[in-house]
Design an enzyme around this catalytic site. Structure first.
Site, PDB file in Angstrom:
ATOM      1  N   ASP A  36       0.914  -1.331  -0.093  1.00 31.16           N
ATOM      2  CA  ASP A  36       0.011   0.152   0.126  1.00 31.16           C
ATOM      3  C   ASP A  36       0.924   1.179   0.198  1.00 31.16           C
ATOM      4  OD1 ASP A  36       0.723  -0.478   2.750  1.00 31.16           O
ATOM      5  OD2 ASP A  36      -1.010   0.279   3.361  1.00 31.16           O
ATOM      6  N   SER A  67      -8.087   2.721  29.286  1.00 33.71           N
ATOM      7  CA  SER A  67      -8.327   1.809  28.571  1.00 33.71           C
ATOM      8  C   SER A  67      -8.374   0.385  29.103  1.00 33.71           C
ATOM      9  CB  SER A  67      -6.596   1.485  27.868  1.00 33.71           C
ATOM     10  OG  SER A  67      -6.515   0.091  27.482  1.00 33.71           O
ATOM     11  N   SER A 122      -1.809  -8.252  16.232  1.00 34.35           N
ATOM     12  CA  SER A 122      -2.292  -9.614  15.797  1.00 34.35           C
ATOM     13  C   SER A 122      -2.389  -9.399  14.180  1.00 34.35           C
ATOM     14  CB  SER A 122      -3.665 -10.176  16.404  1.00 34.35           C
ATOM     15  OG  SER A 122      -3.459 -10.515  17.596  1.00 34.35           O
ATOM     16  N   SER A 126      -5.706  -3.260  15.038  1.00 32.35           N
ATOM     17  CA  SER A 126      -6.467  -2.779  16.010  1.00 32.35           C
ATOM     18  C   SER A 126      -5.957  -1.165  16.100  1.00 32.35           C
ATOM     19  CB  SER A 126      -6.038  -3.361  17.432  1.00 32.35           C
ATOM     20  OG  SER A 126      -4.490  -3.321  17.749  1.00 32.35           O
ATOM     21  N   GLU A 159      -0.809   8.235  12.708  1.00 37.28           N
ATOM     22  CA  GLU A 159       0.100   6.969  12.799  1.00 37.28           C
ATOM     23  C   GLU A 159       1.549   7.510  12.425  1.00 37.28           C
ATOM     24  OE1 GLU A 159      -1.540   3.318  12.956  1.00 37.28           O
ATOM     25  OE2 GLU A 159       0.282   2.265  12.753  1.00 37.28           O
ATOM     26  N   ASP A 171      -5.291   0.141   6.299  1.00 32.53           N
ATOM     27  CA  ASP A 171      -5.818  -0.092   7.289  1.00 32.53           C
ATOM     28  C   ASP A 171      -6.919   0.792   7.850  1.00 32.53           C
ATOM     29  OD1 ASP A 171      -4.364  -1.807   7.298  1.00 32.53           O
ATOM     30  OD2 ASP A 171      -3.009  -1.225   9.024  1.00 32.53           O
TER      31      ASP A 171
END
Ligand code: GLA
Length: 390
Positions: A36, A67, A122, A126, A159, A171
């Site tokens: 990407d 959290s 994972s 997330s 990010e 994402d």
């Protein structure tokens, strides 16, 4: 999820009638990995796992963030948005806050509780789900909206700039704009995209989470990004009109073999071939040729293992195990790599037996059990009723 997070919100910040909720799904990428950020095509689906958050505006400029996943409370101020080493999850939130402050949309403090069931680290993104969730929530709290692509871009920038991972746009795009029952074919150079119905007949997707620790993932990730950027820069010296590696075909890339060192060449070769695989995969998917589609998943894995070198023993083990089962059409690592999940395309009727025998074999080899997640596709935030302003 919504109620569970609300309970914790109330426990930490008290009841408030004005609190608002937003949630955003994780994703799994069917094919088109690590391309990407070089203008390639990708084919993700959003999955029925979400990151959700409740929040309420404050009258001052303080932030209180809780959290559920980490059971940590963070307190800060809008004036002091700095990277938080002790609270890694906070950085994704602060990154989005920073982006919205730059656009003069956020100038208020807030109390927030965040949680979810997208497993962390994972390969199910997330982090993007968290960014997109927070962006949607803050926009609602500010009483405003932005065009979908703006939301996606600012979440990615959070990010890149605040967290320091030079990720591509896949994402955040998936979490916002995927549709249930479809895979999203996205051209990451032009952002042109279309929904491809996911017709798998008697097959389904299963995720096998290796549960391997991936502490250095972001530095390996950034290193791969630098390597393909270096390949592009070298190519551009001879052919300045090339904007991304994915614009090249294999023959064109071969023409630059002598100017690239062998590692850099292999990385670039992965990008070019993977991009071609995605386009073939979409044709197979549309024609209902699931077995042929599956073969491309295996080919993608081999390329990520041998050319891009981002696999690991656990992922290779699961793919090799899958190859030996006649019920499996294809398998490959999905997401950033070095651990995380393996995506397996197999006959629905064989899921249980496959899980049982893989579990035993994996346990024997790695002294721990993998985790299984049956993929159910989901709508991205833009298409989810509970996040849209009415
Ligand atoms: C991570 C990044 C994405 C993409 C994938 C690999 O999930 O966030 O942008 O590069 O890795 O395909």
């Amino acid at each position: 999820m919504r109620e569970e997070i609300k309970k914790e919100f109330v426990r930490h910040f008290g009841k408030t009638a004005e609190a608002v909720y937003a949630e955003a799904p994780g994703r799994t990428n069917l094919i088109g990995e690590h391309i990407d950020y070089q203008g390639g095509h990708v084919l993700p689906v959003a999955v029925e796992r979400v990151i959700g958050a409740w929040a309420v505006r404050r009258s001052d400029r303080c932030l209180r963030l809780y959290s559920l996943t980490y059971q940590q409370l963070f307190q800060g101020k809008l004036e002091e948005l700095t990277y938080q080493r002790q609270y890694p999850w906070v950085n994704y939130i602060l990154g989005v806050v920073e982006q919205l402050m730059k656009r003069e949309i956020v100038s208020f403090g807030f109390d927030l509780a965040v949680g979810g069931n997208v497993p962390v680290a994972s390969g199910l993104s997330s982090s993007a789900a968290l960014e997109v969730c927070i962006a949607s929530l803050l926009l609602r709290m500010a009483g405003t909206e932005l065009p979908p692509l703006e939301v996606v871009r600012l979440a990615r920038r959070a990010e890149n700039e605040f967290v320091g991972v030079n990720c591509g746009i896949m994402d955040q795009f998936s979490s916002y704009l995927c549709r249930k029952g479809h895979a999203l074919l996205l051209n990451c150079a032009t952002l042109k995209n279309r929904q491809v119905p996911l017709q798998l007949g008697q097959y389904c997707f299963l995720l096998v989470n290796t549960l391997k620790e991936r502490s250095l993932l972001s530095s390996f990730y950034n290193q791969r990004v630098e390597q393909v950027n270096a390949a592009l820069a070298t190519i551009q010296k001879k052919k300045p009109e090339v904007r991304y590696l994915a614009e090249l075909n294999v023959k064109e890339l071969e023409g630059f073999r002598d100017c690239l060192n062998s590692v850099i060449f292999r990385r670039a070769l992965h990008v070019v071939r993977e991009n071609e695989r995605v386009l073939k995969a979409v044709d197979f998917l549309q024609a209902g040729q699931v077995r042929e589609f599956g073969e491309l998943l295996y080919a993608s894995h081999e390329s990520l293992r041998d050319l891009y070198e981002i696999s690991c023993d656990e992922l290779d083990f699961i793919v090799d195990f899958s190859r030996r089962s006649s019920a499996v059409a294809g398998a490959r690592l999905t997401g950033g790599g070095f651990g995380g999940c393996c995506l397996v395309l197999l006959k629905k009727e064989a899921v249980k037996d496959f899980q049982d025998s893989l579990k035993q074999n994996y346990l024997q080899r790695f002294q721990r059990e993998p985790e299984f997640i049956e993929v159910e596709t989901a709508d991205g935030v833009y298409y989810r009723g509970n996040n849209r302003r009415t």
